[in-house]
Design a protein around this motif. Structure first.
Motif, short mmCIF file in Angstrom:
data_model
loop_
_atom_site.label_atom_id
_atom_site.label_comp_id
_atom_site.label_asym_id
_atom_site.label_seq_id
_atom_site.Cartn_x
_atom_site.Cartn_y
_atom_site.Cartn_z
N ASN A 1 47.42 -67.15 100.67
CA ASN A 1 47.52 -68.39 100.07
C ASN A 1 48.36 -68.03 98.74
O ASN A 1 49.01 -67.16 98.72
CB ASN A 1 46.15 -68.98 99.49
CG ASN A 1 45.50 -67.92 98.67
OD1 ASN A 1 45.87 -67.24 98.17
ND2 ASN A 1 44.02 -68.52 98.36
N VAL A 2 48.57 -69.04 97.98
CA VAL A 2 49.36 -68.73 96.83
C VAL A 2 48.90 -67.51 95.91
O VAL A 2 49.96 -66.82 95.17
CB VAL A 2 49.37 -70.08 95.71
CG1 VAL A 2 50.04 -71.32 96.33
CG2 VAL A 2 48.04 -70.21 95.21
N VAL A 3 47.89 -67.06 96.06
CA VAL A 3 47.68 -65.87 95.21
C VAL A 3 48.21 -64.51 95.82
O VAL A 3 48.53 -63.65 95.29
CB VAL A 3 45.76 -65.74 95.03
CG1 VAL A 3 45.75 -64.44 94.38
CG2 VAL A 3 45.46 -66.88 94.42
N GLY A 4 48.24 -64.50 97.08
CA GLY A 4 48.71 -63.23 97.87
C GLY A 4 48.10 -63.39 99.26
O GLY A 4 47.78 -64.45 99.84
N GLU A 5 47.94 -62.14 99.75
CA GLU A 5 47.65 -61.94 101.18
C GLU A 5 46.81 -60.84 101.37
O GLU A 5 46.66 -59.92 100.62
CB GLU A 5 48.55 -62.22 102.18
CG GLU A 5 49.87 -60.85 101.97
CD GLU A 5 50.70 -61.08 103.17
OE1 GLU A 5 51.47 -62.06 103.38
OE2 GLU A 5 50.85 -60.02 103.87
N LYS A 6 46.06 -60.89 102.24
CA LYS A 6 44.91 -59.74 102.50
C LYS A 6 44.96 -59.51 103.86
O LYS A 6 45.07 -60.48 104.85
CB LYS A 6 43.56 -60.31 102.06
CG LYS A 6 43.37 -60.50 100.64
CD LYS A 6 42.61 -59.34 100.11
CE LYS A 6 42.07 -59.54 98.79
NZ LYS A 6 42.98 -60.10 97.81
N ASP A 7 44.94 -58.28 104.27
CA ASP A 7 44.86 -57.91 105.67
C ASP A 7 43.36 -57.46 106.26
O ASP A 7 42.77 -57.19 105.41
CB ASP A 7 45.56 -56.69 106.09
CG ASP A 7 47.14 -56.92 106.01
OD1 ASP A 7 47.52 -58.07 105.86
OD2 ASP A 7 48.00 -56.09 106.50
N SER A 8 42.98 -58.13 107.50
CA SER A 8 41.72 -57.67 107.97
C SER A 8 41.61 -56.37 108.39
O SER A 8 42.79 -55.67 108.34
CB SER A 8 41.20 -58.65 109.21
OG SER A 8 41.99 -58.14 110.19
N GLU A 9 40.59 -55.89 108.98
CA GLU A 9 40.32 -54.46 109.50
C GLU A 9 41.34 -54.53 110.88
O GLU A 9 41.13 -55.80 111.35
CB GLU A 9 38.97 -53.97 109.76
CG GLU A 9 38.30 -53.63 108.54
CD GLU A 9 38.70 -52.30 107.77
OE1 GLU A 9 38.91 -51.27 108.57
OE2 GLU A 9 38.93 -52.45 106.57
#
Length: 93
Positions: A78-86
């Motif tokens: 989203n606009v805040v950033g990105e996160k990767d799952s395991e």
């Protein structure tokens, strides 16, 4: 806001070639609601690939091929950033 914890990270999937495979992912809660994309072996998958369907966080492969085997990661953005799952493995035998 984008939280760290995936509500449902993808799990390993083992299928026979020709069978369908589904990798499920429910992204972390966020505001705005994050969108989901997928990476295979570190490379972003294109939703233009007719062999794959990405719908509501799920990655669906209609008929798996040996070449689909690999390590998949669900990416919440989203606009805040990105996160990767395991990472999750797709094994095709």
């Amino acid at each position: 806001v984008l939280r760290d914890d995936f509500r449902q990270p993808p799990g390993d999937v083992v299928v026979a070639a020709g069978e369908p495979a589904v990798l499920e992912c429910v992204p972390p809660r966020g505001h705005p609601e994050p969108s989901v994309s997928w990476k295979k072996n570190g490379v972003r998958l294109s939703d233009k690939d007719e062999h794959l369907t990405i719908r509501g966080g799920k990655l669906m492969v209609a008929s798996t091929r040996k070449s689909d085997a690999g390590v998949y990661v669900c990416v919440a953005t989203n606009v805040v950033g990105e996160k990767d799952s395991e990472p999750a493995k797709l094994v095709v035998f």
